[in-house]
Design a protein around this motif. Structure first.
Motif, PDB file in Angstrom:
ATOM      1  N   HIS A  16       0.700  -1.297  -0.103  1.00  0.00           N
ATOM      2  CA  HIS A  16      -0.025   0.381   0.168  1.00  0.00           C
ATOM      3  C   HIS A  16       0.910   1.455   0.083  1.00  0.00           C
ATOM      4  O   HIS A  16       0.199   1.994   0.377  1.00  0.00           O
ATOM      5  CB  HIS A  16      -0.981  -0.098   1.164  1.00  0.00           C
ATOM      6  N   ALA A  17       2.102   1.008  -0.509  1.00  0.00           N
ATOM      7  CA  ALA A  17       3.067   2.283  -0.441  1.00  0.00           C
ATOM      8  C   ALA A  17       2.319   2.825  -1.786  1.00  0.00           C
ATOM      9  O   ALA A  17       3.052   4.289  -1.198  1.00  0.00           O
ATOM     10  CB  ALA A  17       4.535   1.747  -1.100  1.00  0.00           C
ATOM     11  N   SER A  18       1.856   2.587  -2.462  1.00  0.00           N
ATOM     12  CA  SER A  18       1.243   3.320  -3.962  1.00  0.00           C
ATOM     13  C   SER A  18       0.348   2.555  -4.813  1.00  0.00           C
ATOM     14  O   SER A  18       0.260   1.061  -4.729  1.00  0.00           O
ATOM     15  CB  SER A  18       2.533   4.074  -4.482  1.00  0.00           C
ATOM     16  N   PRO A  19      -0.653   2.642  -5.388  1.00  0.00           N
ATOM     17  CA  PRO A  19      -0.801   1.825  -6.233  1.00  0.00           C
ATOM     18  C   PRO A  19       0.135   0.896  -7.225  1.00  0.00           C
ATOM     19  O   PRO A  19       0.239   0.135  -7.657  1.00  0.00           O
ATOM     20  CB  PRO A  19      -1.649   2.303  -7.545  1.00  0.00           C
ATOM     21  N   LEU A  20       1.342   1.600  -7.667  1.00  0.00           N
ATOM     22  CA  LEU A  20       1.845   1.317  -8.672  1.00  0.00           C
ATOM     23  C   LEU A  20       2.807  -0.095  -7.758  1.00  0.00           C
ATOM     24  O   LEU A  20       3.162  -1.159  -8.258  1.00  0.00           O
ATOM     25  CB  LEU A  20       3.193   2.145  -9.200  1.00  0.00           C
ATOM     26  N   VAL A  21       2.776   0.251  -6.454  1.00  0.00           N
ATOM     27  CA  VAL A  21       3.589  -0.208  -5.996  1.00  0.00           C
ATOM     28  C   VAL A  21       3.473  -2.517  -5.072  1.00  0.00           C
ATOM     29  O   VAL A  21       3.650  -2.421  -5.882  1.00  0.00           O
ATOM     30  CB  VAL A  21       4.130  -0.197  -4.439  1.00  0.00           C
ATOM     31  N   ASP A  22       1.515  -1.745  -4.988  1.00  0.00           N
ATOM     32  CA  ASP A  22       0.809  -2.760  -5.446  1.00  0.00           C
ATOM     33  C   ASP A  22       0.945  -3.692  -6.649  1.00  0.00           C
ATOM     34  O   ASP A  22       1.233  -4.494  -6.629  1.00  0.00           O
ATOM     35  CB  ASP A  22      -0.780  -2.499  -4.683  1.00  0.00           C
ATOM     36  N   ARG A  23       1.177  -2.688  -7.437  1.00  0.00           N
ATOM     37  CA  ARG A  23       0.699  -4.161  -8.639  1.00  0.00           C
ATOM     38  C   ARG A  23       2.484  -4.599  -9.406  1.00  0.00           C
ATOM     39  O   ARG A  23       2.217  -5.668  -9.992  1.00  0.00           O
ATOM     40  CB  ARG A  23       0.771  -2.543  -9.800  1.00  0.00           C
ATOM     41  N   ALA A  24       3.640  -4.108  -8.180  1.00  0.00           N
ATOM     42  CA  ALA A  24       4.580  -4.613  -9.139  1.00  0.00           C
ATOM     43  C   ALA A  24       4.573  -5.476  -7.765  1.00  0.00           C
ATOM     44  O   ALA A  24       4.535  -7.238  -7.866  1.00  0.00           O
ATOM     45  CB  ALA A  24       5.791  -4.183  -8.194  1.00  0.00           C
ATOM     46  N   LEU A  25       3.873  -5.558  -6.632  1.00  0.00           N
ATOM     47  CA  LEU A  25       3.527  -6.830  -5.630  1.00  0.00           C
ATOM     48  C   LEU A  25       3.063  -7.468  -6.194  1.00  0.00           C
ATOM     49  O   LEU A  25       3.175  -9.232  -5.604  1.00  0.00           O
ATOM     50  CB  LEU A  25       3.531  -6.199  -3.889  1.00  0.00           C
ATOM     51  N   ILE A  26       1.849  -7.743  -6.808  1.00  0.00           N
ATOM     52  CA  ILE A  26       1.571  -7.861  -7.519  1.00  0.00           C
ATOM     53  C   ILE A  26       1.563  -9.178  -8.578  1.00  0.00           C
ATOM     54  O   ILE A  26       2.258 -10.915  -8.704  1.00  0.00           O
ATOM     55  CB  ILE A  26      -0.268  -7.956  -8.057  1.00  0.00           C
TER      56      ILE A  26
END
Length: 733
Positions: free
Chosen positions: A434-444
């Motif tokens: 949840h650091a940013s939407p881009l980071v969450d996409r990277a985690l996915i």
């Protein structure tokens, strides 16, 4: 009806072999499975048009490839190429037997194309329709067929299971209560995850039950419950072997189609080149013109009418064999004897070309014989009260019955990379979520790379040395992509373009299928989501806190903590680490931390106690950064030093429960250890706001040996808070 039941389970699985570039040989595995297994099975379901009580398991890689427009369009191209090749063959003036077989193939491939286009190129729609019509039941598998006994973390095991269920639900509109564990591999503890994810049954090999503790009264004649309540349906090897035994199995009959002889190898290269790989590689066309004939290399041409005759014979033989098997166990009741027959779906059609027609004929014969077919789900609905609970050890249906196929000298090197990826995911999700939407996409995307790497297919292929180079390359590619993306995350170099490139390479799963929170440990989830929202808390230090307490102290601590939690208090418990128990667990308002010693093993008991108290203090100060504590409550002398230090540092009240003292435990004691414990106990009597002692000890008795004051009280009933209405000192930290 005959006594007992028969349950057929077909598991459709392939590794995810969808590639953007054309002419990948591995993608032909999908075409072969569709042409030889999936559509022929659908033909039988459609032909019979009645509840068959077959259970069809489709793994997420198969679901995703069946739904992929690129794979769909390429399959139509494949069918057109096959029909073109057949027309060329018919124009070549082949022998009468060859022409007859080619006419059979022309009709078959025409029907394949008609069926595929009827379902708008997506066979998921076909299986879903027949399931909704009640003809079959359906379950799924884990995300990529990861071999669960070799998964290193609970989070990875849960991610494989939950992601697989999510993917299936998105395509099929319901969440199944059954699952096919990859390789029928069961390991203790996975049943808890399955149950928590809504799964109520799965499948194991028969030795799982025969070697269970205790051995089930009904052997393999009924499923059993695992300790966490998941029903385990055992494979009946006698009935399964009737089909697939290398000695007596039906597929080896001389009149059936020969799998290992393909037209591509019977024709000159100049003639067949147009239909082969552009790099000059021959591969099977699927036009297999010969029958098994015998053991020699000389093969006669395939005669479809002869094969159909044997299908009838073998279906009748199977029904008679099953009838005798059930009658031999006809005395079993509560529940009646169940024969569970789980198979890889691709065995029927791909390896045994006539297999789907055999299954259809068997369904008709079983009805004639009065043998009731049943799905595992329906069996549990009828007989859930009749099953035993047993403990089952790790097992598989693979070679030798355990993990030999998936960990040996050819593939064991993969495990260290997989375990590293698991632990990194746990860390990355906790640190960056949840650091940013881009980071969450990277985690996915990191999870996507991991599940594609963990597929049991790569280890299986390396073990069998079939397409070993491809398996090793695929595994290394997913680990490389994982490392590349993780580095970009750490260096703050993520971009939409980078993530799009990674997904484009292997567009497996929708982002909504992947729940990154699955990789949060229970403690990390609490820290990131809820810590700080519960208000002030009580910090409890105790040498005992397990569910299997024996002594009075352990029971009193648990009862006290649970009573306060029931009143709405938030309680943090610090207690020594014990093997076999989690370092952190949470039960509503109670948080239990089992604290490891920070120093090496210490022989002297006082050194051990000192090291344990240091560890308590260290962890407590880490917690204080997020949790406001309003009181310290310690139990027994071994936690006094840390409790005194923390109460003074945090400026909060100190409560003590001493159910016994050293002088009452050891009335004739003397020496250094006795004196040291006596001094520690005296210190809490002087510094605690309230010291509670058990009813068996009078304050007069304690006062004879210790310096006591008005703060010493008899333990209150559990329904009365030991903290009373006393104003707690403000926590200034």
């Amino acid at each position: 009806m005959k006594p007992g039941y028969f349950s057929l389970v077909l598991h459709a699985h392939l590794p995810y072999v969808r590639h953007e570039e054309k002419h990948r040989l591995e993608e032909r595995w999908v075409y072969e499975a569709i042409s030889e297994t999936y559509i022929p099975i659908l033909w039988q379901i459609d032909r019979l048009q009645k509840p068959l009580h077959w259970t069809v398991s489709i793994s997420p890689p198969v679901v995703e490839m069946l739904a992929d427009p690129l794979v769909q369009d390429r399959y139509v191209e494949h069918l057109d190429e096959m029909l073109e090749l057949i027309e060329i063959e018919l124009a070549e003036g082949r022998s009468e037997q060859e022409v007859e077989t080619l006419h059979f193939y022309r009709g078959r491939y025409t029907d394949l194309k008609t069926t595929f286009l009827h379902w708008e190129k997506n066979l998921n729609h076909a299986f879903r329709t027949y399931r909704e019509q009640g003809f079959i039941d359906m379950v799924t598998c884990t995300a990529t067929h990861g071999f669960n006994p070799h998964l290193f973390t609970e989070q990875a095991a849960r991610a494989e299971i939950r992601t697989g269920l999510n993917c299936f639900e998105r395509h099929y509109g319901f969440r199944p209560t059954g699952i096919w564990l990859p390789e029928c591999a069961y390991t203790p503890g996975v049943d808890r995850i399955l149950y928590e994810e809504g799964v109520r049954y799965t499948f194991v090999d028969e030795h799982a039950l025969l070697d269970a503790d205790p051995t089930p009264d009904k052997g393999i004649g009924a499923p059993v419950y695992s300790p966490h309540g998941v029903a385990l349906f055992p494979r009946d090897q006698i009935i399964s072997g009737k089909i697939w035994s290398s000695m007596i199995g039906y597929p080896g009959h001389p009149d059936y189609r020969e799998f290992y002889r393909d037209l591509a190898y019977d024709r000159d290269w100049a003639y067949i080149e147009k239909f082969m790989h552009p790099e000059g590689i021959r591969f099977d066309t699927g036009l297999k013109m010969h029958r098994i004939t015998g053991d020699s290399d000389e093969k006669d041409y395939y005669v479809r009418a002869w094969a159909e005759h044997q299908i009838d014979n073998h279906a009748l033989d199977f029904a008679q064999t099953l009838e005798g098997h059930l009658e031999a166990h006809g005395g079993q009741m509560f529940p009646p004897f169940l024969v569970t027959a789980p198979f890889d779906a691709e065995l029927f059609g791909h390896w045994w070309f006539e297999g789907p027609e055999f299954l259809g004929k068997v369904a008709e014969r079983l009805e004639e014989f009065g043998i009731e077919t049943i799905t595992p789900a329906l069996f549990l609905e009828r007989h859930f009260q009749d099953l035993e609970t047993v403990h089952v050890s790790m097992n598989t249906w693979g070679r030798k019955g355990y993990g030999d196929v998936w960990i040996n000298e050819r593939n064991e090197w993969m495990l260290r990379h997989l375990h590293m990826m698991e632990t990194q995911l746990v860390k990355d999700v906790a640190d960056y979520r949840h650091a940013s939407p881009l980071v969450d996409r990277a985690l996915i995307q990191l999870v996507r790379h991991y599940v594609l790497a963990v597929s049991s297919d790569w280890a299986f292929i390396l073990d069998g040395q079939t397409t070993a180079q491809y398996a090793a390359e695929r595994f290394r590619e997913h680990t490389r992509l994982f490392a590349e993306l993780e580095t970009a995350l750490y260096q703050d170099k993520l971009s939409d373009e980078l993530l799009a490139d990674h997904y484009r390479a292997y567009p497996f799963l929708d982002d909504v299928d992947i729940d990154i929170d699955t990789f949060l440990s229970p403690h990390d989830y609490y820290v990131t989501e809820e810590r700080g929202s519960e208000g002030e808390a009580i910090l409890v230090l105790t040498p005992e806190y397990t569910g299997n307490v024996v002594g009075d102290l352990g029971r009193r601590v648990i009862d006290e903590v649970e009573a306060r939690a029931a009143e709405g208090e938030t309680v943090y418990v610090l207690t020594p680490f014990k093997e076999g128990l989690p370092e952190y667990e949470r039960h509503n308002h109670v948080h239990v931390y089992r604290v490891r010693l920070t120093s090496p093993f210490l022989e002297h008991v006082m050194n051990q106690v000192a090291a344990q108290n240091v560890a308590y203090v260290k962890l407590a100060h880490e917690l204080v950064a997020k949790v406001p504590f309003k009181a310290i409550h310690q139990f027994d002398w071994m936690t006094i030093p840390a409790a005194r230090s923390l109460a003074k540092a945090l400026q909060v009240p100190l409560y003590s429960t001493m159910l016994s003292f050293e002088t009452t435990r050891n009335p004739h004691g003397h020496g250094g250890l006795f004196d040291a414990i006596h001094r520690i106990e005296n210190s809490v009597l002087a510094e605690a706001d309230t010291v509670y002692i058990c009813e068996q000890l009078s304050t007069e008795e304690v006062g004879m040996r210790y310096a006591i004051g008005d703060n010493v009280k008899t333990c209150l009933p559990l329904d009365a808070s030991p903290y009373g209405q006393k104003r707690l000192k403000k926590n200034t930290k």
